[in-house]
Enzyme design. Structure first.
Site, PDB file in Angstrom:
ATOM      1  N   VAL A  70       2.994 -12.064  -0.188  1.00  0.00           N
ATOM      2  CA  VAL A  70       3.916 -12.202   0.954  1.00  0.00           C
ATOM      3  C   VAL A  70       3.940 -13.646   1.437  1.00  0.00           C
ATOM      4  O   VAL A  70       5.010 -14.247   1.613  1.00  0.00           O
ATOM      5  CB  VAL A  70       3.509 -11.252   2.107  1.00  0.00           C
ATOM      6  CG1 VAL A  70       4.356 -11.522   3.345  1.00  0.00           C
ATOM      7  CG2 VAL A  70       3.651  -9.802   1.669  1.00  0.00           C
ATOM      8  N   CYS A  89       0.520  -1.175  -0.868  1.00  0.00           N
ATOM      9  CA  CYS A  89       1.234  -0.981   0.404  1.00  0.00           C
ATOM     10  C   CYS A  89       1.356   0.473   0.834  1.00  0.00           C
ATOM     11  O   CYS A  89       0.901   0.840   1.912  1.00  0.00           O
ATOM     12  CB  CYS A  89       2.618  -1.617   0.313  1.00  0.00           C
ATOM     13  SG  CYS A  89       2.518  -3.356  -0.110  1.00  0.00           S
ATOM     14  N   GLY A 133       1.598   4.534  -5.444  1.00  0.00           N
ATOM     15  CA  GLY A 133       0.371   3.743  -5.328  1.00  0.00           C
ATOM     16  C   GLY A 133       0.712   2.320  -4.915  1.00  0.00           C
ATOM     17  O   GLY A 133       1.738   2.061  -4.293  1.00  0.00           O
ATOM     18  N   PHE A 191       9.765  -6.829   3.793  1.00  0.00           N
ATOM     19  CA  PHE A 191      10.124  -5.659   2.977  1.00  0.00           C
ATOM     20  C   PHE A 191      10.234  -6.081   1.513  1.00  0.00           C
ATOM     21  O   PHE A 191      11.205  -5.780   0.822  1.00  0.00           O
ATOM     22  CB  PHE A 191      11.436  -5.041   3.490  1.00  0.00           C
ATOM     23  CG  PHE A 191      11.356  -4.625   4.941  1.00  0.00           C
ATOM     24  CD1 PHE A 191      10.715  -3.443   5.299  1.00  0.00           C
ATOM     25  CD2 PHE A 191      11.866  -5.428   5.944  1.00  0.00           C
ATOM     26  CE1 PHE A 191      10.604  -3.056   6.640  1.00  0.00           C
ATOM     27  CE2 PHE A 191      11.766  -5.054   7.279  1.00  0.00           C
ATOM     28  CZ  PHE A 191      11.135  -3.866   7.631  1.00  0.00           C
ATOM     29  N   LEU A 192       9.250  -6.836   1.059  1.00  0.00           N
ATOM     30  CA  LEU A 192       9.280  -7.403  -0.299  1.00  0.00           C
ATOM     31  C   LEU A 192       8.600  -6.455  -1.277  1.00  0.00           C
ATOM     32  O   LEU A 192       7.445  -6.093  -1.079  1.00  0.00           O
ATOM     33  CB  LEU A 192       8.546  -8.746  -0.334  1.00  0.00           C
ATOM     34  CG  LEU A 192       8.893  -9.769   0.759  1.00  0.00           C
ATOM     35  CD1 LEU A 192       8.005 -10.997   0.622  1.00  0.00           C
ATOM     36  CD2 LEU A 192      10.366 -10.160   0.660  1.00  0.00           C
ATOM     37  N   ARG A 244      -3.976  -2.348  -8.082  1.00  0.00           N
ATOM     38  CA  ARG A 244      -4.552  -1.828  -6.836  1.00  0.00           C
ATOM     39  C   ARG A 244      -3.963  -0.449  -6.519  1.00  0.00           C
ATOM     40  O   ARG A 244      -2.753  -0.275  -6.559  1.00  0.00           O
ATOM     41  CB  ARG A 244      -4.280  -2.792  -5.671  1.00  0.00           C
ATOM     42  CG  ARG A 244      -5.180  -4.011  -5.702  1.00  0.00           C
ATOM     43  CD  ARG A 244      -4.821  -4.979  -4.610  1.00  0.00           C
ATOM     44  NE  ARG A 244      -3.497  -5.572  -4.819  1.00  0.00           N
ATOM     45  CZ  ARG A 244      -2.884  -6.360  -3.946  1.00  0.00           C
ATOM     46  NH1 ARG A 244      -3.457  -6.653  -2.797  1.00  0.00           N
ATOM     47  NH2 ARG A 244      -1.691  -6.863  -4.217  1.00  0.00           N
ATOM     48  N   LYS A 261      -1.965   2.306   1.818  1.00  0.00           N
ATOM     49  CA  LYS A 261      -2.562   1.677   3.005  1.00  0.00           C
ATOM     50  C   LYS A 261      -1.701   1.931   4.246  1.00  0.00           C
ATOM     51  O   LYS A 261      -2.207   2.289   5.310  1.00  0.00           O
ATOM     52  CB  LYS A 261      -2.697   0.174   2.724  1.00  0.00           C
ATOM     53  CG  LYS A 261      -2.785  -0.717   3.918  1.00  0.00           C
ATOM     54  CD  LYS A 261      -2.973  -2.161   3.486  1.00  0.00           C
ATOM     55  CE  LYS A 261      -1.698  -2.959   3.360  1.00  0.00           C
ATOM     56  NZ  LYS A 261      -1.057  -3.334   4.597  1.00  0.00           N
TER      57      LYS A 261
HETATM   58  C1  UGA Z   1       6.657  -1.409  -1.118  1.00  0.00           C
HETATM   59  C2  UGA Z   1       8.047  -1.342  -0.447  1.00  0.00           C
HETATM   60  O1  UGA Z   1       9.022  -0.856  -1.384  1.00  0.00           O
HETATM   61  C3  UGA Z   1       8.470  -2.713   0.065  1.00  0.00           C
HETATM   62  O2  UGA Z   1       9.715  -2.609   0.753  1.00  0.00           O
HETATM   63  C4  UGA Z   1       7.395  -3.214   1.035  1.00  0.00           C
HETATM   64  O3  UGA Z   1       7.711  -4.490   1.548  1.00  0.00           O
HETATM   65  C5  UGA Z   1       6.069  -3.294   0.301  1.00  0.00           C
HETATM   66  O4  UGA Z   1       5.725  -1.973  -0.181  1.00  0.00           O
HETATM   67  C6  UGA Z   1       5.054  -3.783   1.296  1.00  0.00           C
HETATM   68  O5  UGA Z   1       4.771  -3.054   2.264  1.00  0.00           O
HETATM   69  O6  UGA Z   1       4.647  -4.948   1.236  1.00  0.00           O
HETATM   70  P1  UGA Z   1       5.749  -2.081  -3.540  1.00  0.00           P
HETATM   71  O7  UGA Z   1       4.380  -1.721  -3.070  1.00  0.00           O
HETATM   72  O8  UGA Z   1       5.941  -3.334  -4.318  1.00  0.00           O
HETATM   73  O9  UGA Z   1       6.766  -2.203  -2.275  1.00  0.00           O
HETATM   74  O10 UGA Z   1       6.189  -0.832  -4.421  1.00  0.00           O
HETATM   75  P2  UGA Z   1       7.480   0.071  -4.668  1.00  0.00           P
HETATM   76  O11 UGA Z   1       8.365  -0.552  -5.659  1.00  0.00           O
HETATM   77  O12 UGA Z   1       8.094   0.493  -3.382  1.00  0.00           O
HETATM   78  O13 UGA Z   1       6.764   1.345  -5.337  1.00  0.00           O
HETATM   79  C7  UGA Z   1       5.737   2.046  -4.634  1.00  0.00           C
HETATM   80  C8  UGA Z   1       5.224   3.205  -5.445  1.00  0.00           C
HETATM   81  O14 UGA Z   1       6.214   4.220  -5.545  1.00  0.00           O
HETATM   82  C9  UGA Z   1       4.842   2.855  -6.881  1.00  0.00           C
HETATM   83  O15 UGA Z   1       3.647   3.526  -7.219  1.00  0.00           O
HETATM   84  C10 UGA Z   1       5.992   3.375  -7.711  1.00  0.00           C
HETATM   85  O16 UGA Z   1       5.656   3.732  -9.031  1.00  0.00           O
HETATM   86  C11 UGA Z   1       6.380   4.608  -6.906  1.00  0.00           C
HETATM   87  N1  UGA Z   1       7.768   5.038  -7.128  1.00  0.00           N
HETATM   88  C12 UGA Z   1       8.802   4.271  -6.702  1.00  0.00           C
HETATM   89  C13 UGA Z   1       8.011   6.257  -7.741  1.00  0.00           C
HETATM   90  O17 UGA Z   1       7.060   6.997  -8.119  1.00  0.00           O
HETATM   91  N2  UGA Z   1       9.296   6.676  -7.927  1.00  0.00           N
HETATM   92  C14 UGA Z   1      10.344   5.915  -7.502  1.00  0.00           C
HETATM   93  O18 UGA Z   1      11.516   6.380  -7.692  1.00  0.00           O
HETATM   94  C15 UGA Z   1      10.106   4.702  -6.901  1.00  0.00           C
END
Ligand code: UGA
Length: 430
Positions: free
Chosen positions: A11, A262, A259, A141-142, A327, A265
């Site tokens: 971030v 973010c 997982g 929201f990255l 993580r 947690k």
């Molecule tokens: C997430 C949020 O999407 C961001 O907007 C936020 O800023 C960030 O957390 C944060 O709080 O800093 P991120 O952790 O990079 O981003 O991950 P995502 O792409 O949102 O995926 C999260 C989890 O959901 C992953 O385990 C992914 O495999 C899972 N997922 C996502 C699914 O199982 N199915 C989906 O259709 C989409």
């Protein structure tokens, strides 16, 4: 504007590099010597697409000395707030950053809180240690793997604090808000809405967004599981749901559960905020529990089909495709569960070369090496290369014919044609 960013994690570093690219004079303070050296030497410890290209346009000054705060108009706090022992965020890094700001910041400087912090934190700092500054909650929201894109082309900017800080925040992000034709954009101008609110509301807005997305995914996973029980096709059900604009097609992919650094947690922190306020957030509680069960259910299905000491070829270790981050990775948690239940795991992930914290997982360099002699293959991360793999080649090197697809990446008919018995999230296909 002169900006000092505290913390060069994904971030902080992304915010710093993007703000420098937008024309601000940016210094980023990082206390971890190894990470600092990495940034200074021009390498990118995050492998975020686009970061190196932006740095080539206008770079950030990475330092270990917090006195850079003294000359800043805007100080951005982007330190980690990892999960504490009982689900509440551990704010020790934040306390360190606040002490540095107290020591160096000039009166009237704006302090932007990009770290995800409990509701009420900014108000507490504003009326206490940072009373001579103006504290603004400005959650990020990255998404990992898309951080540069999300910083340059956000859906919205959320910020909250005293009204007098608003014009400074809007000036900081002016080129983004105006929808300028920035690096990597498609040229389509779009003004970005700014949601200005109280600091408490902005803090909650961050948890609410992550909590909602996690809950949506838990619901999707429940539908996928139920589809198996009632003999329905989950992918058809979910695709039709997604075409309703009120639901939307994103975050509808079932899997092993959510997982990363973010969602786990932030959902636990949101629950702890609700508990602390005496509010029973029943849906969130269920979403967290569903996520735990989702993984356990898949692990049990594998265990039931494979005798102890069987060998598993695991495809994927990262918590999602497009990042080397392991993580809170469901893939790693699955490997751990399988090993605990007496199976042996060899894994391959295109972005993860070693897994020191899990010495029993043998990390191989190719798909075929990981699957060599395996009794069963498990797809645990949704990397596109796993969807495209030549399954007959994989079947050629495996001993057994089981394929467990935890990400619904492979059409069952393709797996069966290659000689596998296929089990997705919804059970075995014949
Ligand atoms: C997430 C949020 O999407 C961001 O907007 C936020 O800023 C960030 O957390 C944060 O709080 O800093 P991120 O952790 O990079 O981003 O991950 P995502 O792409 O949102 O995926 C999260 C989890 O959901 C992953 O385990 C992914 O495999 C899972 N997922 C996502 C699914 O199982 N199915 C989906 O259709 C989409």
């Amino acid at each position: 504007m002169r900006v000092t960013v505290l913390g060069a994690g994904y971030v902080g570093a992304t915010s710093a590099v993007v703000l420098a690219y937008l024309g601000h004079e940016v210094t980023c303070v990082e206390r971890d010597a190894v990470r600092l050296e990495c940034w200074r030497s021009g390498s990118d410890p995050l492998s975020e697409p686009g970061l190196a290209e932006l740095r080539a346009v206008r770079d950030v000054c990475f330092v270990d000395d917090a006195s850079a705060i003294a000359s800043a108009d805007v100080i951005i706090v982007a330190v980690g707030t990892p999960m504490g022992s009982i689900g509440e965020p551990d704010l020790s890094q934040l306390d360190g950053a606040v002490a540095q700001i107290q020591a160096f910041a000039r009166t009237g400087a704006i302090v932007l809180m990009r770290s995800t912090v409990p509701v009420g934190t900014c108000d507490r700092l504003q009326s206490g240690p940072l009373r001579h500054q103006s504290v603004v909650s400005n959650p990020e929201f990255l998404r990992e793997g898309h951080a540069v894109h999300d910083a340059l082309f956000p859906d919205r900017i959320v910020a909250g604090g005293r009204e007098e800080a608003r014009s400074v925040v809007e000036e900081l992000y002016r080129r983004v808000i105006n929808g300028e034709d920035l690096f990597g954009g498609d040229g389509g101008r779009r003004v970005v809405p700014v949601f200005w609110m109280s600091a408490r509301s902005a803090e909650l807005a961050k948890y609410a967004a992550n909590g909602f997305l996690a809950t949506k995914l838990s619901f999707v996973n429940e539908i996928a599981n139920l589809a198996q029980t009632v003999g329905a096709d989950a992918s058809a059900v979910l695709a039709s749901m997604g075409s309703d604009p009120r639901i939307g097609p994103q975050y509808l992919r079932p899997g092993l559960g959510w997982g990363g650094s973010c969602f786990p947690k932030d959902t636990r922190a949101l629950q702890s905020i609700a508990d602390g306020a005496g509010y029973d957030f029943v849906i969130l509680r269920a979403a967290i529990e569903q996520n735990r069960r989702q993984l356990a259910r898949f692990a049990s299905a594998i265990e039931m089909a494979m005798p102890r000491r069987s060998a598993v070829g695991m495809l994927g270790l990262a918590f999602k495709a497009g990042t080397p981050d392991t993580r809170e990775s469901p893939a790693v948690a699955l490997a751990r569960l399988l090993i605990r239940r007496g199976l042996r795991v060899s894994a391959y992930d295109p972005a993860v070369r070693k897994l020191p914290e899990e010495p029993d997982v043998v990390v191989r360099s190719t798909i075929l090496e990981a699957c060599q002699g395996a009794d069963g293959v498990v797809i645990a991360t949704e990397w596109p290369e796993f969807a495209k793999v030549e399954l007959s080649e994989v079947r050629h090197v495996t001993r057994g014919d089981l394929l467990f697809d935890g990400r619904e990446l492979i059409a069952p008919s393709r797996a069966i044609a290659a000689g596998f018995r296929y089990q997705g999230l919804s059970g075995f296909a014949d």
